[in-house]
Enzyme design. Structure first.
Site, mmCIF file in Angstrom:
data_model
loop_
_atom_site.group_PDB
_atom_site.id
_atom_site.type_symbol
_atom_site.label_atom_id
_atom_site.label_comp_id
_atom_site.label_asym_id
_atom_site.label_seq_id
_atom_site.Cartn_x
_atom_site.Cartn_y
_atom_site.Cartn_z
ATOM 1 N N GLU A 178 -20.311 2.555 21.721
ATOM 2 C CA GLU A 178 -19.042 2.980 22.313
ATOM 3 C C GLU A 178 -18.513 4.273 21.709
ATOM 4 O OE1 GLU A 178 -16.170 -0.181 21.802
ATOM 5 O OE2 GLU A 178 -16.839 -0.606 19.770
ATOM 6 N N HIS A 194 -3.117 -5.701 26.363
ATOM 7 C CA HIS A 194 -3.598 -7.082 26.268
ATOM 8 C C HIS A 194 -3.051 -7.924 27.407
ATOM 9 C CE1 HIS A 194 0.241 -7.832 24.126
ATOM 10 N NE2 HIS A 194 0.104 -9.040 24.603
ATOM 11 N N ASP A 212 -14.316 2.298 25.607
ATOM 12 C CA ASP A 212 -14.162 3.272 24.532
ATOM 13 C C ASP A 212 -15.101 4.456 24.708
ATOM 14 O OD1 ASP A 212 -12.058 2.498 22.855
ATOM 15 O OD2 ASP A 212 -13.251 0.822 22.112
ATOM 16 N N CYS A 250 -20.470 -4.110 28.667
ATOM 17 C CA CYS A 250 -19.394 -5.105 28.574
ATOM 18 C C CYS A 250 -18.004 -4.488 28.736
ATOM 19 C CB CYS A 250 -19.486 -5.903 27.276
ATOM 20 S SG CYS A 250 -19.218 -4.904 25.812
HETATM 21 C C1 PEP Z 1 -15.190 -1.315 25.269
HETATM 22 O O1 PEP Z 1 -14.776 -0.468 24.481
HETATM 23 O O2 PEP Z 1 -15.730 -1.046 26.363
HETATM 24 C C2 PEP Z 1 -15.040 -2.744 24.965
HETATM 25 C C3 PEP Z 1 -15.589 -3.670 25.704
HETATM 26 O O3 PEP Z 1 -14.291 -3.076 23.896
HETATM 27 P P1 PEP Z 1 -12.689 -3.082 23.886
HETATM 28 O O4 PEP Z 1 -12.232 -2.899 25.312
HETATM 29 O O5 PEP Z 1 -12.303 -4.398 23.320
HETATM 30 O O6 PEP Z 1 -12.387 -1.925 23.019
HETATM 31 MG MG MG Z 2 -14.207 -0.965 22.439
#
Ligand code: PEP
Ligand code: MG
Length: 653
Positions: free
Chosen positions: A544, A303, A568, A615
């Site tokens: 994902e 984070h 992911d 994303c």
């Molecule tokens: C991802 O898994 O690409 C994603 C955007 O979600 P996070 O990084 O929050 O798991």
């Molecule tokens: Mg994710």
């Protein structure tokens, strides 16, 4: 004497707040009250002892009362223990800047060992790109040591007084700090209760009375009590050890006449050197004065990395050096894209950085012409460049960067690193503000995506061997309608503006989508019944997991849009932990296996006539953008600091 066996129904178990309230209730009675769980027992009037019993929902316990009011006491306490919502109070609004960011990211670099001898140039994990060179600000709160351990008998009274004053001042400061952070009073009450318990202040006083120095006694008792919490099975209770450390430190600092280092005092631009920074550290910091960040802990997916990226702060994390190296540095240069750090750089290195930073600035200034541009490829394809956000505090940066809406709002930040869950009203207010800020552009709000790797107040996660393959994301939400429904209701309330879209993480199966839809319908019906205004948001899913990619054609029949979570998807397709820097050569979004999965998702979306976004962190990578666009991706969502560059790349395709 009366005793009875009972199965505890309190949904949070006897955690911090319910334990405090239970103990408070127990103290209303003069009879003695004991709780037995298995072979252990505790005085029901001591919140700390109750917490250390680690009682969870559905645990069988025995309650024993002995005294004149034993019957009424037993009845009142039993009523408490059989009420699922006992001890849970709605939280007051919290400033979202205080919430932490979620785990994300994808660029994982191999850390190299430090250069032997004088450490000057070291490589760590490239976590947030950009260059920085400047004065070092060392943020390493020192371990506290008492100057002596024992005192003379005639000093006992003075030491007891000193402790009482330091203790009262620390509680008052804690109170003030939590008020500034917008935390609910009962949290402060719960913490103060722990601090005032026999186990903490009682034990310190006892030690002082037996001839210990006040600071030595405080540090020792704090350490022992924190260790007791750390030994708990439950993740949330284990993390309460931080509270004990915090209180202990505050009291001991006062007793030792010392002041803690604080990022709030960062009065001029500096490169911050630290072991790690927490979300509250960030929240208190003068972020504008952090020109670079170097930490010995953290990975590209932590984070901390996300926060650095979203604030546009160049950062190198996981640097393999001793803290002593950080402490001795006076100036630092870093290249966040390469993961390189120079301690006390030579005049040549400094001059090189000055030139490159000036070039970077002018490149960035040149990009600003793309701010209001709606990027279209040369063959006429429109591509939305949206922002990934984790708090309302990042809205301005995203708008300044020309983000065309929000492609991913990670709501888990509202739930993590705090002590109570945000209630429906608080969430509705936050989602509405977000929707207003970008109206009429879409804001895609992701429902709670947490698992056993991150504690969240009010959710007891089981210990799992593989938390990333475990009870997380939509799996947890579907099992916990008491957590999920308030979020869905809040989202429906914010959707009256017309631009809120809801996105479900970690979808594996069509049935999960259908169950979410059914819950949304129940929420909508209830809101109508209650006369509360609501709107119907578009519903999409994160793609994902390999299961979702392989059945994208089926899932596309159920939803309004897809967003590919490459962070992911890459780790699950490649079976390579996204947090493990040693697997960097396998954790590759541009691996043919991952690209084929992305291709399948795009094809399914095209056939069903729904849009598909990316994303994950790969959405911002210059070499990946042409690939995604050619596969049919119509939206890329990324950290605000990457938006302008992505717009330029799309315009040049
Ligand atoms: C991802 O898994 O690409 C994603 C955007 O979600 P996070 O990084 O929050 O798991
Ligand atoms: Mg994710």
């Amino acid at each position: 004497m009366l005793e009875t066996e009972i199965v505890v129904k309190v949904s949070e178990g006897l955690h911090a707040r319910p334990a405090t309230q239970f103990a408070k209730l127990a103290k209303e009675f003069s009879c003695s009250l004991q709780i037995f769980r298995g072979t252990t027992s505790a005085d029901a009037k001591s919140a700390v002892k109750l917490m250390l019993l680690g009682i969870k929902q559905d645990d069988q316990i025995l309650l024993r009362a002995d005294g004149s009011d034993e019957s009424v006491a037993l009845n009142r306490l039993l009523a408490f223990l059989t009420e699922p919502s006992a001890g849970v109070q709605p939280a007051k609004p919290v400033h979202t800047e205080e919430a932490s960011a979620p785990v994300s990211g994808s660029h994982v670099a191999q850390a190299e060992p430090a250069v032997p001898g004088a450490v000057q140039h070291v490589r760590g994990v490239p976590a947030s790109e950009g260059l920085a060179c400047g004065e070092a600000f060392v943020y390493l709160p020192e371990a506290l040591r008492a100057t002596r351990q024992f005192i003379e008998p005639h000093e006992v009274a003075t030491e007891l007084d000193r402790f009482s004053v330091a203790f009262a001042e620390s509680i008052a400061a804690l109170d003030q700090q939590f008020k500034t952070m917008g935390c609910h009073e009962d949290i402060v009450e719960a913490l103060a209760d722990v601090a005032q318990s026999d186990e903490f202040s009682g034990a310190v006083k006892q030690r002082i009375a037996s001839g210990w120095d006040a600071a030595a006694a405080t540090l020792q008792v704090g350490e022992e009590l924190a260790a007791a919490f750390l030994a708990m099975e439950d993740e949330y209770l284990r993390s309460r050890a931080d509270d004990i450390h915090g209180i202990t430190r505050q009291v001991a600092l006062r007793l030792l006449g010392m002041e803690d280092v604080s990022l709030a005092s960062l009065s001029r631009p500096c490169v911050v050197l630290a072991a790690e920074l927490s979300a509250p550290d960030f929240a208190r910091a003068q972020v504008a004065n952090i020109v670079g960040l170097v930490c010995t802990k953290g990975s590209a997916t932590s984070h901390l990395a996300i926060m650095a990226r979203s604030h546009g702060i160049p950062a190198v994390l996981g640097l393999p050096v001793d803290e002593a190296v950080l402490r001795s540095a006076t100036r630092v240069a870093l290249d966040g894209a390469q993961g390189s750090v120079w301690f006390d750089p030579s005049p040549d290195v400094e001059a090189g950085f000055a030139t490159r930073i000036a070039q970077e600035k002018s490149r960035h200034a040149a990009l600003s012409v793309y701010r209001d541009v709606e990027p279209v490829t040369r063959d006429g394809r429109h591509v939305e460049i949206a922002a990934n956000l984790g708090s309302l505090a990042e809205i301005d940066a995203a708008r300044e960067a020309g983000a065309m809406g929000v492609g991913l709002f990670r709501t888990e930040l509202l739930f993590m690193d705090r002590r109570t869950m945000p209630d429906e009203d608080e969430q509705a207010a936050i989602y509405t503000k977000l929707a207003q800020a970008f109206h009429p552009r879409p804001v895609v709000i992701r429902t709670l995506d947490v698992g056993g790797d991150k504690p969240v107040p009010g959710i007891v996660f089981p210990r799992e061997d593989n938390p990333f393959l475990g009870w997380r994301g939509v799996r947890m939400c579907l099992d916990r309608p008491d957590v999920f429904m308030p979020q869905l209701r809040a989202l429906l309330r914010a959707a009256t503006l017309g631009n809120v879209q809801v996105m479900i993480p970690m979808i594996d199966d069509v049935d999960e989508v259908r169950r979410v839809k059914a819950l949304i319908a129940i929420c909508a019906e209830a809101l109508t019944r209650e006369g509360v205004a609501w709107g119907q948001p578009k519903l999409g899913i994160m793609v994902e997991t390999p299961a979702a990619a392989l059945t994208a054609d089926l899932l596309a029949q159920e939803v309004d849009f897809f967003s590919i979570g490459t962070n992911d998807l890459t780790q699950y397709v490649m079976a390579a932990d996204r947090m493990n820097p040693d697997l960097a050569s396998l954790y590759r979004t541009d691996h043919p296996a991952v690209l084929r999965a992305i291709g399948m998702v795009c094809e399914a979306a095209r056939n069903a006539g729904i849009p598909v976004a990316v994303c994950g962190e790969a959405a911002a990578r210059p070499e990946m953008i042409p690939l995604f666009v050619s596969l049919g991706v119509s939206e890329l969502s990324m950290s605000p600091s990457s938006v302008l560059r992505a717009k330029k790349i799309v315009c040049e395709l």
